[in-house]
Design an enzyme around this catalytic site. Structure first.
Site, PDB file in Angstrom:
ATOM      1  N   GLY A 283      10.272 -25.826  13.303  1.00 20.15           N
ATOM      2  CA  GLY A 283      10.131 -27.187  12.788  1.00 20.15           C
ATOM      3  C   GLY A 283       8.682 -27.639  12.660  1.00 20.15           C
ATOM      4  N   ASN A 284       7.835 -27.197  13.607  1.00 22.35           N
ATOM      5  CA  ASN A 284       6.442 -27.646  13.566  1.00 22.35           C
ATOM      6  C   ASN A 284       5.699 -27.119  12.339  1.00 22.35           C
ATOM      7  OD1 ASN A 284       6.782 -25.127  15.187  1.00 22.35           O
ATOM      8  ND2 ASN A 284       4.563 -25.103  14.963  1.00 22.35           N
TER       9      ASN A 284
ATOM     10  N   LYS B 205      26.264 -29.088  19.316  1.00 24.12           N
ATOM     11  CA  LYS B 205      24.910 -29.219  18.767  1.00 24.12           C
ATOM     12  C   LYS B 205      24.676 -30.654  18.285  1.00 24.12           C
ATOM     13  CE  LYS B 205      21.037 -28.092  16.679  1.00 24.12           C
ATOM     14  NZ  LYS B 205      19.819 -27.746  17.410  1.00 24.12           N
TER      15      LYS B 205
ATOM     16  N   LYS C 274      18.749 -21.299  13.589  1.00 26.83           N
ATOM     17  CA  LYS C 274      17.926 -20.521  12.652  1.00 26.83           C
ATOM     18  C   LYS C 274      17.331 -19.270  13.305  1.00 26.83           C
ATOM     19  CE  LYS C 274      13.206 -21.245  13.358  1.00 26.83           C
ATOM     20  NZ  LYS C 274      13.237 -21.926  14.599  1.00 26.83           N
TER      21      LYS C 274
ATOM     22  N   LYS D 141      15.202 -18.595  20.831  1.00 28.00           N
ATOM     23  CA  LYS D 141      14.151 -17.669  20.349  1.00 28.00           C
ATOM     24  C   LYS D 141      14.175 -16.383  21.176  1.00 28.00           C
ATOM     25  CE  LYS D 141      11.414 -21.652  19.100  1.00 28.00           C
ATOM     26  NZ  LYS D 141      12.090 -21.814  17.807  1.00 28.00           N
TER      27      LYS D 141
HETATM   28  P1  ADP Z   1      10.608 -24.633  16.666  1.00 26.24           P
HETATM   29  O1  ADP Z   1      10.796 -26.063  16.275  1.00 26.24           O
HETATM   30  O2  ADP Z   1       9.277 -24.065  16.316  1.00 26.24           O
HETATM   31  O3  ADP Z   1      11.742 -23.748  16.280  1.00 26.24           O
HETATM   32  P2  ADP Z   1      11.177 -25.502  19.387  1.00 26.24           P
HETATM   33  O4  ADP Z   1      10.435 -26.797  19.438  1.00 26.24           O
HETATM   34  O5  ADP Z   1      12.640 -25.531  19.272  1.00 26.24           O
HETATM   35  O6  ADP Z   1      10.548 -24.595  18.236  1.00 26.24           O
HETATM   36  O7  ADP Z   1      10.791 -24.579  20.637  1.00 26.24           O
HETATM   37  C1  ADP Z   1       9.435 -24.402  21.040  1.00 26.24           C
HETATM   38  C2  ADP Z   1       9.195 -25.265  22.267  1.00 26.24           C
HETATM   39  O8  ADP Z   1       9.947 -24.734  23.358  1.00 26.24           O
HETATM   40  C3  ADP Z   1       7.801 -25.289  22.803  1.00 26.24           C
HETATM   41  O9  ADP Z   1       7.014 -26.233  22.122  1.00 26.24           O
HETATM   42  C4  ADP Z   1       8.035 -25.690  24.273  1.00 26.24           C
HETATM   43  O10 ADP Z   1       7.887 -27.090  24.410  1.00 26.24           O
HETATM   44  C5  ADP Z   1       9.491 -25.380  24.544  1.00 26.24           C
HETATM   45  N1  ADP Z   1       9.781 -24.483  25.671  1.00 26.24           N
HETATM   46  C6  ADP Z   1      10.846 -24.606  26.490  1.00 26.24           C
HETATM   47  N2  ADP Z   1      10.875 -23.649  27.407  1.00 26.24           N
HETATM   48  C7  ADP Z   1       9.797 -22.857  27.170  1.00 26.24           C
HETATM   49  C8  ADP Z   1       9.273 -21.674  27.806  1.00 26.24           C
HETATM   50  N3  ADP Z   1       9.904 -21.106  28.844  1.00 26.24           N
HETATM   51  N4  ADP Z   1       8.163 -21.118  27.284  1.00 26.24           N
HETATM   52  C9  ADP Z   1       7.535 -21.680  26.235  1.00 26.24           C
HETATM   53  N5  ADP Z   1       7.966 -22.810  25.610  1.00 26.24           N
HETATM   54  C10 ADP Z   1       9.084 -23.395  26.062  1.00 26.24           C
HETATM   55 MG    MG Z   2      10.158 -27.964  17.559  1.00 30.01          MG
END
Ligand code: ADP
Ligand code: MG
Length: 323
Positions: free
Chosen positions: A9-10, A127, A211, A273
């Site tokens: 998302g970022n 969800k 995703k 992830k």
């Molecule tokens: P995206 O939107 O890029 O798919 P998300 O925001 O869903 O990603 O997931 C990334 C976020 O997960 C990071 O910004 C962090 O805040 C969070 N996070 C939670 N647990 C962990 C962890 N164990 N290690 C790293 N990040 C983590």
């Molecule tokens: Mg995010």
């Protein structure tokens, strides 16, 4: 190498999470610069992306305009966001390639992902999607058949199924474009969720697919060497949010599985992830979780959390055929 890049998302919103068109264009522009750098060092790239904020915005429009124009179902929201995000990515990637003197055709594919009609998510949706509403505002939507949950202080929120992705139905299109030299954007937002009717007809369903899990499936389906999950942190971290965080570098499947079981990766964010990285590595591939800025060194093994199969595959680094 063929690299499947999954953008979070970022990569599609402003740092503060805002998703105005100009925020999305700017963020996608930055992301496509990084992707073009990957192409410039000789990699073949397949892109996929999230769509949470964009679908959230469409759901608000649905609610607010319901008395005037008919609300559209979630599978349509997925298709619409694949269209707008894909369109924006194609233009930004073409420009970034041109700036580097590279000429590669780029295409976005409206992609369907098959799910099981009897996936447990449909009977027990989990969800959360869209914005919070008051109990009073949620009531007519519940009467409409939607499932809403009381989430305490913030109000009520809709929950939907997040079924397991089973098959990329438009894989043949993606593979044909790759063979013709295209860089392809596919299965955005996890793909449009569909079930196959008895007569084989694909029918959209009210669900959203993770995703990252679809990215792992797509990576196998297109024979990627590397699954690269690009997010906003450079590594998956053990002890995240504690005084003693430990960023993970190179790690084998078995060790990462045991850290996941111990609850180190939050379910709505890093958890999927890590799960996607594990799935692709179990199938013989190499998975990397890192930040967008680090994707070039990460593919060479010099950054990020790199997940490798327990038994190194001597034949090649490439994942097995889908099956
Ligand atoms: P995206 O939107 O890029 O798919 P998300 O925001 O869903 O990603 O997931 C990334 C976020 O997960 C990071 O910004 C962090 O805040 C969070 N996070 C939670 N647990 C962990 C962890 N164990 N290690 C790293 N990040 C983590
Ligand atoms: Mg995010």
């Amino acid at each position: 190498m063929r690299v499947l890049v999954a953008l979070g998302g970022n990569a599609m919103t402003a740092p503060d999470g805002r998703a105005r068109p100009e925020d999305q264009q700017r963020a996608i522009g930055v992301a496509m610069e990084a992707v073009a750098d990957l192409v410039a060092v000789g990699h073949d790239v397949v892109l996929t992306h999230g769509n949470g904020p964009q679908v959230g915005n469409l759901l608000v429009k649905n609610e607010m305009a319901a008395a005037t124009v008919p609300p559209v179902p979630l599978d349509w929201c997925g298709a619409q966001t694949q269209g707008t995000i894909g369109f924006t990515m194609v233009g930004a990637l073409e420009a970034a390639l041109r700036d580097r003197g590279l000429s590669r055709p780029v295409a976005a594919v409206v992609t369907r992902t098959r799910v099981d009609g009897d996936d447990p998510g449909f009977s027990r949706p989990t969800k959360p999607v869209g914005r919070h509403l008051s109990a009073q505002d949620a009531r007519p939507l519940v009467a409409h058949g939607q499932v809403w949950q009381d989430r305490g202080e913030r109000g009520w929120r809709r929950v939907v199924a997040s079924p397991e992705p089973r098959e990329i139905l438009d894989a043949h299109t993606v593979v044909t474009l790759l063979a013709a030299g295209y860089l392809v954007v596919a299965a955005g937002g996890g793909g449009i969720p569909v079930v196959l009717d008895e007569d084989g007809r694909a029918r959209g369903v009210e669900a959203v697919i993770d995703k990252d899990l679809t990215a792992a499936l797509l990576a196998r389906t297109v024979g990627a060497d590397v699954l690269l999950v690009a997010t906003d942190v450079e590594n998956a971290i053990v002890g995240y949010g504690t005084p003693d965080p430990r960023p993970l570098g190179r790690i084998r499947v078995a060790e990462l599985e045991s850290l996941a079981r111990a609850g180190h990766f939050a379910s709505g964010s890093m958890g999927p992830k890590v799960e996607a990285a594990l799935r692709f590595a179990r199938a013989g591939g190499r998975s990397v979780i890192t930040s967008l800025e680090r994707i070039v060194p990460a593919v060479q093994g010099g950054a990020g959390t790199v997940v490798e199969p327990d038994e190194p595959d001597e034949r090649s680094g490439r994942g097995p055929e889908p099956g």
